[in-house]
Write a protein that holds these residues in place. Structure first.
Motif, PDB file in Angstrom:
ATOM      1  N   GLU A 173      53.442  33.613 -91.019  1.00 15.41           N
ATOM      2  CA  GLU A 173      54.294  32.963 -90.040  1.00 15.41           C
ATOM      3  C   GLU A 173      53.678  31.653 -89.550  1.00 15.41           C
TER       4      GLU A 173
ATOM      5  N   LEU B  29      52.219  23.027 -82.217  1.00 16.28           N
ATOM      6  CA  LEU B  29      52.086  24.477 -82.100  1.00 16.28           C
ATOM      7  C   LEU B  29      53.119  24.971 -81.091  1.00 16.28           C
TER       8      LEU B  29
ATOM      9  N   ARG C  12      47.071  34.517 -76.722  1.00 15.47           N
ATOM     10  CA  ARG C  12      47.834  34.424 -75.487  1.00 15.47           C
ATOM     11  C   ARG C  12      49.262  33.979 -75.768  1.00 15.47           C
ATOM     12  N   ARG C  13      49.429  33.202 -76.857  1.00 17.02           N
ATOM     13  CA  ARG C  13      50.771  32.715 -77.190  1.00 17.02           C
ATOM     14  C   ARG C  13      51.691  33.849 -77.601  1.00 17.02           C
ATOM     15  N   ASN C  14      51.122  34.950 -78.123  1.00 16.66           N
ATOM     16  CA  ASN C  14      51.931  36.081 -78.571  1.00 16.66           C
ATOM     17  C   ASN C  14      51.538  37.323 -77.791  1.00 16.66           C
TER      18      ASN C  14
ATOM     19  N   ASN D  94      37.749  29.712 -78.139  1.00 19.91           N
ATOM     20  CA  ASN D  94      38.807  29.126 -77.328  1.00 19.91           C
ATOM     21  C   ASN D  94      40.135  29.097 -78.091  1.00 19.91           C
ATOM     22  N   ILE D  95      40.068  28.609 -79.350  1.00 18.42           N
ATOM     23  CA  ILE D  95      41.267  28.489 -80.191  1.00 18.42           C
ATOM     24  C   ILE D  95      41.889  29.864 -80.418  1.00 18.42           C
TER      25      ILE D  95
ATOM     26  N   ARG E 222      55.040  27.335 -78.319  1.00 21.50           N
ATOM     27  CA  ARG E 222      54.588  28.065 -77.124  1.00 21.50           C
ATOM     28  C   ARG E 222      53.209  27.600 -76.654  1.00 21.50           C
TER      29      ARG E 222
ATOM     30  N   GLN F 251      38.705  31.759 -86.784  1.00 31.85           N
ATOM     31  CA  GLN F 251      39.772  31.914 -85.795  1.00 31.85           C
ATOM     32  C   GLN F 251      40.509  33.239 -85.984  1.00 31.85           C
TER      33      GLN F 251
ATOM     34  N   ARG G 212      52.303  26.888 -91.419  1.00 31.39           N
ATOM     35  CA  ARG G 212      52.433  25.488 -91.061  1.00 31.39           C
ATOM     36  C   ARG G 212      51.418  25.108 -89.989  1.00 31.39           C
ATOM     37  N   GLU G 213      51.212  26.053 -89.053  1.00 31.42           N
ATOM     38  CA  GLU G 213      50.204  25.819 -88.009  1.00 31.42           C
ATOM     39  C   GLU G 213      48.822  25.647 -88.644  1.00 31.42           C
TER      40      GLU G 213
ATOM     41  N   ILE H  20      39.158  28.173 -89.741  1.00 30.69           N
ATOM     42  CA  ILE H  20      40.369  28.997 -89.796  1.00 30.69           C
ATOM     43  C   ILE H  20      39.979  30.462 -89.974  1.00 30.69           C
TER      44      ILE H  20
ATOM     45  N   ARG I 274      43.509  31.314 -77.301  1.00 29.72           N
ATOM     46  CA  ARG I 274      44.763  30.616 -77.028  1.00 29.72           C
ATOM     47  C   ARG I 274      45.881  31.155 -77.921  1.00 29.72           C
TER      48      ARG I 274
END
Lengths: 253, 405
Positions: free
Chosen positions: B308, A100, B15-17, B8-9, A102, B329, B311-312, B326, B12
C-alpha cells in the motif's frame, strides 16, 4: 565546460533489457546546464525525456556515458551514494505531488531532513520546515493534512519539501499535470521566483505554454535531443495571472 | 546510523494508522497475555504441589509393609504386616544419619464425645511424628515418649475432627471415646488442608502407636515406618542400609523380592512435579501458538502496508532514504508493534491470572523470568515476522515505486 555548469551529460545512453528486446530509451545525449538556468525538457511520450529525467535525478544510472553533477561524477556511484546525492543536491517535484497521506504539511517537508546526515532536534526540524513553507506562501497551514489542501497547495508543500535541503537543482516531473491552468500558472510563478533567487530548475512538461515560463527549452525525440533553444517570448507568471482574471472564470478548466 | 530519526519516522508511520496498529498489536497482546496467564497457572499449580510435598517433611523415607496374596487376591501395601516394632527400633539403632523414626499404623473408626460422633482416621505414631511431618500443634501439647512407652490413653486431633466433635468448645483436656475407650485430647494440630490426592489431612486422630495397637486396632504389626534423615545427602545411603537391614532381619535370601517397599520423599516429589511441569509446558505451548499466530498477523499487515505504501517508499527513496533506512523503518514498525503489544499483553496476562486466582481460587505464580521471556519473545516475533516485509520494501526500485498506482 565552464565552472558555471551544474549538470554535464556527455554521450549518455540508456538501454533497457526487457525479455529479448533491447529498448534504447536514450541514445547519446550530451547536455550542459548552467547554474541558475530554468530548463523545460519537452517531448512526446516515448521520446526518452522521462528516462533522461530519472538519470538527471540520480534515480537511475546511464548504461554508458558520464554524468557530472556539481563537479562530481555520479555515473559511477552505488545505490546508497546516489541516495545521499539526491538528499543533498537534488529536490524533486512530482506530477501527483507524492505527499505522505494523513501527515501534516510540516512533517512532509521535514522528510528529507530526517534522511540527511545532519541530526537536527525536533525544534530545528520544525523551524526549518515552517520557514520553507512560509516561503512558498503556505504560512499558517503547517498543520494541515494533504486531504485538507487544494491541488495547488499540495504542490507547494511538495516544492517546499524539494527546497528544504537547499538543493543545487530542483527537478520537476510534469509539475502542472494534475492542476488547472490558473493553479499551473501560480506554480510557474513560484518556480520563476525560485529561479530568480538563483536556484537551477529542470522541468519536464509536454505543454508548450508551460514550457514558455522557462528560460530554455530542450526538445527530445526518439532518445536524442531534437532542439535546444532559449525562450525568446518568455511568459511572466504575475502578468499571465492577470490575463486569466479572477479565480472563478476558469477555475475548472 | 541515524537511529533517532529512523525511530521517529517509524513511530510517525504507526501513528498515521492508529486503528490498524492497535488491531495488529492485539494479536500479540492476546498471545503474550495467554502465555503469561497459562504459565502463571502452571507454575502456581507446581508451587502448590511442591508445598504439599514439603509438608510430608524434609528428607523422609517411607517403608511400607509388603502385600499379602491370598487365593490370588493381592492386598495393598502394609496389609501383610511384615514390619514389626523391632524392625523400626533396629533402624533407629543401626542406620547412621537417622534422626527420627515413627512407627505407623492406620485405622478408621467412629469416635464420640458427649452427644456428638464422627467417623475419622486413627493414626498410631511415635512422638517423633510431629517433628518428621513438621506439624506443630495449634493448641495444647503433643504426647511424649513416656506416653508411647506406657500406651497412655492420650491423643491429638486435627482441626476438622475437633470442629465436628466439639464445635466451638476447646477440645484440649476433653475426653474422646474411641471404641468405648476414653482418650484425653492433649492438643489440636495446625490445619494442613487438602493433600495432593484431595484428602482432608485435618480429619484425623493421632495417638501413640502402642495405644492404637492395644486399645483400638489390635495386632502387633506396622503399616509403615516413617524415617527422617538429618542430611539430604545421606538419604540414598540410608535408604540402601535400611533395605539391607530389613532383608537381613526378615531372612530374605539373595534373589528373592523384598517383603517391604521403600520410597523416599524425593521420588514422590519428582513424580508430582514432573506432572505439573508437563502441564506448564503444555499450557505454555498452546499459548505460544497464539503468539505465533499474532506474529503472522504482524507479517500480514506489514506486507499489506509495504504494498500500500509503495509510492511512499519511492518518495522516501527519492528524497534520500537508503535501502537500509527503509528496512529499519519497517523493522522498527514491526518491533514497536510487537513489543508494545508484548508490554500490554504482560499487563493483561498478570491481570487475567489475578482474576483467575481470586475468582476460581486457582493458585497462580508469575515469575519475573516468564515476563522477561515473554517480552523478549514478542520482540523477536516482531523482528522475525517483520524482516521479510521490511526487506521487500528496502529492495524496491525507486523509479518503479514512484510510478506504482
Amino acid at each position: 565546460m565552464s565552472n558555471g555548469s551544474v549538470v554535464r551529460l556527455a554521450d549518455v545512453h540508456k538501454t533497457y533489457h526487457t525479455g529479448d528486446v533491447d529498448v534504447h530509451a536514450v541514445r547519446g545525449v550530451s547536455l550542459e546546464i548552467g547554474r541558475g538556468e530554468f530548463v523545460a525538457l519537452m517531448g512526446a511520450s516515448g521520446s526518452g525525456k522521462s528516462t533522461l529525467m530519472n538519470i538527471l535525478g540520480c534515480l537511475d544510472r546511464p548504461t554508458s556515458g558520464s554524468y557530472v553533477l556539481d563537479d562530481a561524477d555520479v555515473s559511477v556511484l552505488d545505490r546508497d551514494q546516489l541516495a545521499d546525492i539526491r538528499n543533498h543536491k537534488l529536490g524533486f517535484v512530482f506530477q501527483s505531488f507524492n505527499l505522505l497521506p494523513r501527515t501534516s504539511a510540516r512533517e512532509n517537508v521535514e522528510l528529507p531532513l530526517l534522511y540527511g546526515t545532519r541530526s537536527l532536534t525536533n525544534v530545528q526540524l520544525r523551524e526549518k520546515a515552517d520557514a520553507v513553507l512560509a516561503s512558498v506562501g503556505l504560512g499558517g497551514r503547517e498543520d494541515h493534512h494533504p486531504s485538507q489542501l487544494s491541488g495547488g497547495q499540495q504542490q507547494r508543500v511538495a516544492i517546499a519539501r524539494a527546497l528544504v535541503n537547499d538543493p543545487e537543482v530542483v527537478l520537476a516531473d510534469e509539475p502542472t499535470g494534475n492542476l488547472d491552468s490558473r493553479t499551473s500558472v501560480e506554480i510557474m510563478g513560484i518556480f520563476q521566483q525560485l529561479n530568480n533567487r538563483g536556484i537551477t530548475i529542470i522541468m519536464v512538461t509536454h505543454e508548450p505554454d508551460i514550457a514558455s515560463f522557462a528560460k530554455r527549452n530542450v526538445v527530445m525525440r526518439d532518445g536524442v535531443i531534437l532542439k535546444d533553444f532559449g525562450v525568446t517570448q518568455r511568459l511572466d507568471a504575475p502578468t499571465e495571472l492577470q490575463n486569466i482574471g479572477p479565480i472563478d472564470s476558469e477555475a475548472s478548466s | 546510523m541515524k537511529v533517532g530519526s529512523t525511530l521517529n519516522i517509524a513511530l510517525r508511520a504507526l501513528r498515521r494508522n492508529k486503528m490498524r496498529s492497535v488491531l495488529t498489536a492485539l494479536g500479540i497482546i492476546i498471545g503474550v497475555a495467554a502465555v503469561i496467564a497459562m504459565v502463571g497457572i502452571g507454575n502456581g499449580a507446581k508451587a502448590q504441589v511442591e508445598a504439599q510435598i514439603a509438608s510430608l517433611g524434609q528428607n523422609v523415607i517411607l517403608i511400607f509393609s509388603g502385600s499379602t496374596t491370598s487365593s490370588g487376591i493381592r492386598t495393598g501395601w502394609g496389609s501383610a504386616g511384615t514390619l514389626k516394632i523391632e524392625d523400626a527400633e533396629a533402624i533407629r539403632r543401626e542406620v547412621p544419619g537417622v534422626i527420627a523414626v515413627s512407627e505407623e499404623i492406620v485405622s478408621t473408626t467412629q469416635v464420640a464425645a458427649g452427644n456428638q460422633n464422627w467417623f475419622t482416621r486413627i493414626y498410631g505414631e511415635s512422638a517423633d511424628y510431629f517433628d518428621i511431618r513438621q506439624w506443630p500443634l495449634a493448641d495444647g501439647l503433643p504426647y511424649t515418649d513416656q506416653d508411647v512407652r506406657s500406651a497412655n490413653k492420650v491423643c491429638v486431633i486435627g482441626k476438622t475432627t475437633a470442629s465436628q466433635i466439639y464445635g466451638n468448645e476447646d477440645p484440649v483436656g476433653q475426653i474422646l471415646r474411641i471404641k468405648n475407650v476414653p482418650f484425653t485430647v492433649m492438643g489440636v494440630l495446625t490445619p494442613k488442608g487438602l493433600s495432593t490426592q484431595g484428602v482432608d489431612q485435618d480429619d484425623i486422630v493421632i495417638m501413640p502407636y502402642t495405644s492404637a495397637m492395644k486399645r483400638v486396632v489390635g495386632g502387633t504389626t506396622l503399616r509403615n515406618v516413617n524415617v527422617q534423615v538429618g542430611d539430604g545427602s545421606q538419604i540414598n545411603a540410608a535408604q540402601q542400609q535400611i533395605i539391607a537391614l530389613l532383608r537381613q532381619r526378615h531372612n530374605i535370601r539373595p534373589g528373592r523380592d523384598d517383603d517391604f517397599t521403600v520410597r523416599n520423599q524425593q521420588e514422590i516429589a519428582d513424580a508430582a512435579t514432573a506432572t505439573t511441569a508437563v502441564m506448564t509446558v503444555l499450557l505454555g505451548s498452546i499459548a505460544g501458538v497464539s503468539l505465533v499466530v499474532g506474529g503472522i498477523g504482524i507479517m500480514n499487515i506489514m506486507l499489506v502496508s509495504v504494498t500500500e505504501r509503495t509510492r511512499e517508499i519511492g518518495t522516501r527513496m527519492a528524497v534520500g532514504a537508503h535501502g537500509s533506512d527503509i528496512l529499519m523503518q519497517f523493522l522498527i514498525e514491526a518491533v514497536a508493534l510487537s513489543s508494545v503489544g508484548g508490554i500490554i499483553g504482560i499487563l493483561c496476562g498478570i491481570g487475567a491470572s489475578q482474576i483467575l486466582s481470586s475468582y476460581a481460587h486457582w493458585p497462580t505464580l508469575i515469575s519475573l523470568s516468564s515476563i522477561i521471556i515473554a517480552f523478549m519473545f514478542s520482540a523477536a516475533v516482531g523482528i522475525f515476522f517483520g524482516f521479510y516485509p521490511a526487506r521487500k520494501a528496502a529492495a524496491l526500485d525507486p523509479i518503479e515505486a514512484l510510478r506504482y498506482e
